[in-house]
Design an enzyme around this catalytic site. Structure first.
Site, PDB file in Angstrom:
ATOM      1  N   ALA A  62      42.460  39.964  37.392  1.00 28.24           N
ATOM      2  CA  ALA A  62      41.219  40.608  37.607  1.00 28.24           C
ATOM      3  C   ALA A  62      40.682  40.467  38.909  1.00 28.24           C
ATOM      4  CB  ALA A  62      40.228  40.199  36.391  1.00 28.24           C
ATOM      5  N   ASP A  63      41.094  39.299  39.901  1.00 29.31           N
ATOM      6  CA  ASP A  63      40.491  39.201  41.097  1.00 29.31           C
ATOM      7  C   ASP A  63      41.445  39.775  42.274  1.00 29.31           C
ATOM      8  OD1 ASP A  63      38.745  38.138  42.550  1.00 29.31           O
ATOM      9  OD2 ASP A  63      40.297  36.319  43.318  1.00 29.31           O
ATOM     10  N   ALA A  64      42.365  40.841  42.157  1.00 30.13           N
ATOM     11  CA  ALA A  64      42.973  41.658  42.916  1.00 30.13           C
ATOM     12  C   ALA A  64      42.103  42.394  43.481  1.00 30.13           C
ATOM     13  CB  ALA A  64      44.192  42.339  42.208  1.00 30.13           C
TER      14      ALA A  64
END
Length: 183
Positions: A62-64
């Site tokens: 989710a941290d892209a």
């Protein structure tokens, strides 16, 4: 070769502190537009960016965000840089599961609907049927490779439970993000 993050002053002119789309950072439409304008061979670079979006979703990353996608300068040529700073945030409940860059206004995999990939394709200037096929192809490949990678990591002396857990996450997310299997 020099790597320039997509968010940087040299690419989109976005300040480094605005790496998340929700905080003024780039979204996928911005990234696809830049890749089309900047890359010497835009078609393969656009495909790599599409693959990166799909890969990060299936991986559970989710941290892209905008600082994790870069352009690679090699002499006079500019291309899409290899992926880096990859993390399976889905394996860590204490980390946010909200996508740093939404996919068709969806902030989590749980919000995906059957038309999500079509809406994403329209938003980034891709053909919807091609995008759906690409999602299906990558999701199936990642689901197939996940246990193989987990076994290889276990063979390197890592705790077997963690890689097997990651493989299960990838397999489950691959099935959920591939709309052909019902979301």
């Amino acid at each position: 070769a020099q790597t320039v993050p997509i968010w940087s002053d040299g690419a989109l002119g976005i300040p480094p502190e605005a790496k998340y789309a929700g905080e003024g950072g780039p979204g996928f439409a911005d990234c696809f537009g830049l890749v089309r304008r900047a890359c010497a061979a835009p078609a393969p670079a656009v495909l790599r960016l599409l693959d990166a979006a799909i890969f990060n979703l299936v991986l559970g990353n989710a941290d892209a965000h905008g600082k994790n996608f870069s352009l690679l300068h090699q002499g006079r040529d500019i291309g899409f840089a290899p992926l880096y700073d990859l993390l399976c945030t889905a394996a860590y409940p204490e980390l946010s599961q909200t996508l740093s860059m939404k996919i068709a206004r969806r902030a989590t995999l749980a919000e995906f609907k059957p038309d999500t990939w079509e809406a994403f394709a329209r938003g980034v200037g891709m053909a919807a049927p091609f995008t759906r096929r690409r999602v299906r192809t990558l999701a199936e490949a990642m689901a197939k490779q996940a246990p193989i990678v987990a076994a290889a990591l276990a063979g390197e002396g890592l705790d077997q439970a963690a890689p097997q857990s990651y493989a299960a996450i990838v397999r489950e997310r691959a099935e959920r993000c591939d709309g052909s299997r019902g979301l």
